[in-house]
Design a protein around this motif. Structure first.
Motif, short mmCIF file in Angstrom:
data_model
loop_
_atom_site.label_atom_id
_atom_site.label_comp_id
_atom_site.label_asym_id
_atom_site.label_seq_id
_atom_site.Cartn_x
_atom_site.Cartn_y
_atom_site.Cartn_z
N ALA A 195 -4.49 -5.78 -23.62
CA ALA A 195 -5.54 -5.42 -23.42
C ALA A 195 -4.46 -4.54 -21.60
O ALA A 195 -3.77 -5.04 -21.56
N GLN A 196 -5.71 -3.51 -21.38
CA GLN A 196 -5.03 -2.65 -20.32
C GLN A 196 -5.46 -3.51 -18.97
O GLN A 196 -7.21 -3.77 -18.55
N PRO A 197 -4.79 -3.83 -17.36
CA PRO A 197 -5.07 -4.12 -17.05
C PRO A 197 -5.83 -3.57 -15.60
O PRO A 197 -5.79 -1.97 -16.18
N ARG B 46 -3.60 0.87 -14.57
CA ARG B 46 -1.57 0.34 -14.65
C ARG B 46 -1.36 -0.37 -15.84
O ARG B 46 -2.37 -1.41 -16.62
N SER B 47 -0.47 0.17 -16.67
CA SER B 47 0.19 -0.93 -17.71
C SER B 47 1.38 -0.96 -17.72
O SER B 47 2.31 -0.33 -17.25
N GLY B 48 1.78 -1.94 -18.77
CA GLY B 48 3.10 -1.81 -18.13
C GLY B 48 4.22 -0.96 -19.74
O GLY B 48 3.15 0.01 -20.15
N ALA C 231 -2.44 -4.00 -10.44
CA ALA C 231 -3.42 -3.48 -10.28
C ALA C 231 -3.98 -4.78 -10.14
O ALA C 231 -5.16 -4.11 -9.35
N ASP C 232 -3.75 -6.17 -9.63
CA ASP C 232 -5.05 -7.11 -9.05
C ASP C 232 -5.08 -6.69 -7.61
O ASP C 232 -5.78 -6.17 -6.76
N ASP D 34 -7.49 -9.41 -0.95
CA ASP D 34 -8.39 -11.40 -1.92
C ASP D 34 -7.61 -11.12 -2.96
O ASP D 34 -7.66 -11.76 -4.39
N SER D 35 -5.83 -10.08 -3.33
CA SER D 35 -5.80 -10.25 -5.11
C SER D 35 -4.50 -11.69 -4.49
O SER D 35 -4.34 -12.25 -3.94
N VAL D 36 -4.67 -12.25 -6.54
CA VAL D 36 -3.96 -13.21 -6.51
C VAL D 36 -2.60 -13.12 -5.91
O VAL D 36 -1.81 -14.12 -5.41
N LEU D 37 -1.57 -12.22 -6.06
CA LEU D 37 -0.53 -11.97 -5.17
C LEU D 37 -0.18 -12.46 -3.83
O LEU D 37 0.18 -12.99 -2.88
#
Length: 116
Positions: free
Chosen positions: A36-38, A42-44, A96-97, A104-107
């Motif tokens: 799945a595309q983030p 962004r993608s790996g 990406a998040d 508000d991002s998880v990081l």
């Protein structure tokens, strides 16, 4: 009779690691579902030559979790990847998040947790 050893040619030594599509349906070729595309595009980086390297130290539990995730991807989803690919995809998802959600991002939330 010559005593020279037959060595592989340059084509065999420097072959590309990008999957070719011209023999994708050949017998014995594994079909891998696309990841799945983030968010935010962004993608790996996938399986290719990487120019930069970092060293990351992880705990035994984190390494075990990473290996279990790799094995689950293979067993449950038919996705054969190495640990580096899993890490690159995870980094892409987190970045990406961060791009999308900022504070508000998880990081950001996890890095602001007390005790870190």
């Amino acid at each position: 009779m010559t005593r020279r050893v037959a060595l592989p040619g340059a084509a065999e030594l420097f072959r590309t690691t990008v999957p070719r599509t011209d023999h994708a349906n050949a017998p014995g070729t594994e079909q891998v579902a696309p990841a799945a595309q983030p968010a935010a595009g962004r993608s790996g980086s996938g399986r290719r030559k990487h120019d930069s390297k970092i060293t990351v130290y992880v705990s035994d539990e984190e390494l075990l979790g990473l290996e279990q995730a790799r094995l689950a991807l293979r067993a449950d989803h038919g996705i054969v990847v190495d640990r580096g690919r899993v890490v690159r995809e995870a980094v892409a998802v987190v970045l990406a998040d961060l791009d999308k959600n900022g504070a508000d991002s998880v990081l950001v939330r996890r890095l602001q947790e007390p005790g870190e």
